[in-house]
Design a protein around this motif. Sequence first.
Motif: not given
Length: 190
Positions: A85-113
């Motif tokens: 199940a953890l391996l099956d979640s890898l695509t989502k995990t990588l999407a979360f990682y990429e989002m965090k890498k590409n957006h500041t903390i401020y953006e992460q907590y101020s943009e709804y999406n």
Amino acid sequence: MNNKSRKNWIEQLIHSTMRAVGIEIERKQNPTGVNMSYNFILNYIGYDVKRIEEAIKEMQAQVSLECYIKAFTLHELGHALDRKALLDSLTKTLAFYEMKKNHTIYEQYSEYNLLSMLIEEHEMNIAFEETAWANAEKLNMEYGIVDWDSFEKAKNHGMATYLKLYEKDLEVYNKLVSEQNDVGRPFLFA
């Protein structure tokens, strides 16, 4: 007990717990600031001796260091039992990682999406934690590794970490949603 002896003792406790339940996977000492973790991609349990000793002091309901290490070893093995199940979640995990890498903390907590992605990640992590603890409970029931009182205290401490972060972010998320809904409402004058 000196540092080297303590590290060896902790390593031995982790290994003996694995051996007792018949699930032996690689162990690595990782000074990451996380007490124990399961790397599902490389299939090993990491542990940070310094953080383990700090974490046990933070517990309100005290357990012995030995019981704490055994309970968390069972928990990490619980993740290993859920590896598919953890391996099956890898695509989502990588999407979360990429989002965090590409957006500041401020953006992460101020943009709804972006904040909704953080909430989704929390929910996914909590589900994996609950499954790992359920698996650990089954192992403990079958092999009697840790007394139940200590096991429950360790479990509650471990889950609280995830739940506190989730609740904090959920509060910010709900406030952001409420503010966005208020923006679209017409002003009423008395």
